[in-house]
Design an enzyme around this catalytic site. Structure first.
Site, PDB file in Angstrom:
ATOM      1  CB  THR A 347      36.212  31.766  37.761  1.00 49.18           C
ATOM      2  OG1 THR A 347      37.408  31.653  38.524  1.00 49.18           O
ATOM      3  CG2 THR A 347      35.162  32.489  38.587  1.00 49.18           C
ATOM      4  CG  HIS A 399      21.678  46.019  37.050  1.00 49.82           C
ATOM      5  ND1 HIS A 399      20.618  45.631  36.263  1.00 49.82           N
ATOM      6  CD2 HIS A 399      21.180  46.129  38.320  1.00 49.82           C
ATOM      7  CE1 HIS A 399      19.527  45.525  36.989  1.00 49.82           C
ATOM      8  NE2 HIS A 399      19.840  45.824  38.252  1.00 49.82           N
TER       9      HIS A 399
END
Length: 438
Positions: A347, A399
């Site tokens: 983006t 994560h």
């Protein structure tokens, strides 16, 4: 009498209903075959409802209503056909309904003596196309309307001029706007503005509601972290400046910055496969290819079309794919398959002036790269302070899938490839080392 049912088409396998955004025709109107009659919004894209036959339309649903896929949106009575004569002589009908502008002006403006100068423009000067600037090029024309105009030799200006005559109310409205501008201090004190306490409430589109749900779920259902770095863009800027003209001549499209980032990410994803992975229940799925989603801001909301197999594309091919998909997304003509199946997202908030941000992951993907604006800043190079075009980059990642070592390593590798773009030619290896065989 034959009645044809127009049913809601399926936008995609997982979508069971759509929202009828607006009707493009009125109840009882006579429509042409293959003309667009309604605008539909799904949770992923906007699509058009098309008349399968010519005839008189009867609407079965209201604007803003949620309709199941396969339900009947309207019916068409094919026994009532459009009148051919309606489009044969539009110019003649226009002339009958409305006298020429010049004739009206001559009738309404009294004769002026030669010795009396006047600032009132004459009819001739008022309609001189060489002196009047118009925005007709910005007007969107449907294929059916364009066909009728071509058959009858009409321009956009002919159609606009034929819609109606200027009335006293139109002139008074413009004068009223000028009066408001003068009262607000425009031209004398730009700080003063007209006072307004108005507000409005609008229902969010289906696309924006779905986007809202996904953004909230990302924060609640992932262990998202963001790591940052900065990129010296001088090498890419110099490369574009040096070869832009030849690139356009060769490929017919400009060389932008986005293609370098997508290519660098594709190379780095091969070296850090977990960044290109996603969770599927208790399994982790990794991909040997890089299908990169590119975030595009549209009037309907944020869309993320996918460029397939970026690892096998050249910069020109990436630029063409970007232009094609972004154009489709902004015009509302992009399909569901073109926005499905990405493995990684890029983006670019820099186009809006963003200096730094923490982009949100595009589920079910596990990572997203955020680009930002390029600013000239002092940096230390070989012990010297120099001015370089710098960009901050951010990688947000899940994560649960990606460890800190992999996320940081991936972003550093992207930085290295962007600062040494020719290394992309060698599959991510250092070009100088490949040349020297070391």
């Amino acid at each position: 009498m034959a009645i044809i049912e127009i049913k809601i088409p399926s936008p995609g396998e997982s979508i069971t209903s759509v929202e009828l955004s607006r009707w493009l025709v009125e109840e009882g109107a006579v429509v042409q075959k293959d003309s667009e009659i309604a605008e539909l919004e799904s949770e992923k894209a906007t699509l058009m409802l098309v008349a399968e036959e010519s005839g008189k339309i009867s609407l079965n649903a209201a604007e803003g209503e949620s309709i199941e896929v396969g339900a009947v949106a309207c019916t068409i009575d094919t026994s009532v056909q459009p009148e051919e004569s309606a489009s044969e002589q539009p110019s003649a009908k226009r002339d009958e309904a409305q006298p020429p502008l010049q004739a009206e002006q001559k009738a309404s403006v009294p004769p002026v003596e030669k010795s009396a100068p006047t600032d009132i423009p004459t009819a001739k000067t008022a309609v001189n196309p060489s002196e009047v600037q118009t925005d007709y090029d910005k007007i969107k024309i449907t294929p059916l309307a364009k066909k009728v105009m071509t058959e009858n030799g009409l321009s956009v200006e002919d159609v606009i001029n034929g819609l109606r005559r200027l009335k006293r109310e139109d002139v008074e409205a413009v004068l009223g706007m000028s009066a408001i501008g003068g009262a607000s201090g425009i031209g004398t004190n730009g700080l003063k503005k007209p006072v307004s306490r108005e507000s409005k409430s609008e229902r969010m589109s289906s696309l924006r509601r779905k986007l809202s749900e996904r953004l909230v779920s990302v924060k609640n259902e992932t262990a998202m972290l963001t790591t940052f770095n900065e990129v010296d863009m001088k090498s890419i800027m110099d490369l574009r400046k040096k070869y832009q003209t030849r690139f356009v001549e060769q490929h017919g499209i400009k060389l932008g910055i986005m293609s370098f980032f997508l290519k660098a990410c594709a190379v780095a994803l091969r070296e850090f496969p977990n960044v290109n992975a996603m969770l599927d229940g208790e399994n982790m799925v990794t991909y040997d290819y890089a299908d990169i989603s590119v975030a595009v801001s549209t009037p309907k909301g944020l869309m993320v079309p996918v460029i397939r197999n970026v690892e096998s594309l050249g910069l020109a091919e990436i630029e063409r794919a970007l232009e094609d998909l972004a154009g489709k997304a902004r015009s509302g003509k992009i399909s569901i398959p073109e926005m499905s199946g990405g493995t990684f997202t890029v983006t670019n908030g820099g186009v809006f002036g963003s200096m730094m941000s923490t982009p949100l992951i595009n589920p079910p993907q596990s990572a997203i790269l955020g680009m930002h604006n390029i600013l000239e800043r002092p940096v230390a190079v070989d012990g010297q302070i120099v001015i370089r075009p710098m960009m901050y980059v951010a990688l947000s990642y899940d994560h649960r899938v990606i460890d800190g070592r992999e996320s940081v390593g991936f972003l550093v590798r992207v930085k290295q490839l962007l600062e040494n773009p020719t290394d992309m030619l060698f599959g991510g290896s250092n070009g100088e080392k490949v040349l020297l065989g070391i």
